[in-house]
Design an enzyme around this catalytic site. Sequence first.
Site, PDB file in Angstrom:
ATOM      1  N   ASP A 276       0.807  -1.329   0.098  1.00  0.00           N
ATOM      2  CA  ASP A 276       0.179  -0.043  -0.069  1.00  0.00           C
ATOM      3  C   ASP A 276       1.136   1.310  -0.118  1.00  0.00           C
ATOM      4  O   ASP A 276       1.389   1.471  -1.108  1.00  0.00           O
ATOM      5  CB  ASP A 276      -0.953  -0.081   1.216  1.00  0.00           C
ATOM      6  CG  ASP A 276      -1.809   1.189   1.456  1.00  0.00           C
ATOM      7  OD1 ASP A 276      -2.086   1.702   0.575  1.00  0.00           O
ATOM      8  OD2 ASP A 276      -2.519   1.257   2.667  1.00  0.00           O
TER       9      ASP A 276
ATOM     10  N   VAL B 220      -9.504  -3.135   1.003  1.00  0.00           N
ATOM     11  CA  VAL B 220      -9.924  -4.335   0.816  1.00  0.00           C
ATOM     12  C   VAL B 220      -9.921  -5.424   1.921  1.00  0.00           C
ATOM     13  O   VAL B 220      -9.105  -4.925   2.985  1.00  0.00           O
ATOM     14  CB  VAL B 220      -9.479  -5.211  -0.229  1.00  0.00           C
ATOM     15  CG1 VAL B 220      -9.749  -4.553  -1.722  1.00  0.00           C
ATOM     16  CG2 VAL B 220      -7.700  -5.279  -0.274  1.00  0.00           C
TER      17      VAL B 220
ATOM     18  N   ASP C 150      -7.671  -8.101   7.035  1.00  0.00           N
ATOM     19  CA  ASP C 150      -8.620  -7.873   8.029  1.00  0.00           C
ATOM     20  C   ASP C 150      -9.037  -6.446   8.318  1.00  0.00           C
ATOM     21  O   ASP C 150      -8.401  -5.486   7.391  1.00  0.00           O
ATOM     22  CB  ASP C 150      -8.062  -8.123   9.582  1.00  0.00           C
ATOM     23  CG  ASP C 150      -7.166  -7.113  10.138  1.00  0.00           C
ATOM     24  OD1 ASP C 150      -6.132  -6.914   9.263  1.00  0.00           O
ATOM     25  OD2 ASP C 150      -7.248  -6.714  11.161  1.00  0.00           O
TER      26      ASP C 150
END
Length: 185
Positions: free
Chosen positions: A106, A156, A162
Site C-alpha cells: 500500500d 479491501v 482484516d
Amino acid sequence: MPTITLHTKTFVPYIDEGKIQARIAELGKEINAEYADKNPLFVGVLNGAFRFASDMMRQIDIDCEINFVKLTSYRGTETTGKISSHIGLNSDIEGRHLVLIEDIVDTGNTIEFLLENLYKEKPASIKVASLLYKPEAYHGDVKIDFTGFEIPNLFVVGYGLDFDGLGRNLNGIYQIELPQTVKYD
Ligand code: 5GP
C-alpha cells in the site's frame, strides 16, 4: 459472493477465490522456473500473508524453505503506526535467495523497512511477491517482482486481510462499498 458486513462497514465482492487461486498458480510457475536449483527461502509477512504464503507453497515444486516474520510497530502521536522491528526470522539468510511474501503493498512502508533490514544480513538476492499492489498509493522505487493483482487505492478485506480483526477467513477479496466500486476482471 454475497455482500458482507464487518463491524459496521459493508464490503462488496471484488476478486473471487477461483481468480485468486488461478493467479497464484501462474505466479508459482514463474517462481519454479526462476528459482530451480536455488533453494529459495520464502519469507511470509504475518499476519496478512498467511493464506497467500500457504497457497503459494502448494504451487512450488522445487526445493525451498519457508519462514515467517512479524513486524512490531509502535504508535506515537501520529495516526499511522511506525514499524520498529521484525521478529521471528531465525534462519541465517547470508548468501540465500529470498522471496518475500506480502499480502498487499500500500504505502510501501512495510516492504521498504523489511528490505532495508534484510539486506544488512547479506542475502544473495531478494525479490518481492505481493498478492495485491496499490500503485496509486505507493510512490517509492521498490520493484514488486511477482504481483497478483494491481488494485485501486481502496480498502479491501478477505483472504488474510482484516478489518479491525475480522475478515481474514474469507476465501475471496472484498472491497469497501463505495458508489463506484466495480468487480475485478
Ligand atoms: P504498507 O502501507 O506498509 O504498504 O502496508 C502495511 C499493511 O497495511 C499491509 O501489510 C496490510 O496488512 C495493511 N493494509 C494496507 N492496505 C490494506 C487494505 O486495503 N486492506 C487491509 N485489510 N489491510 C491493508
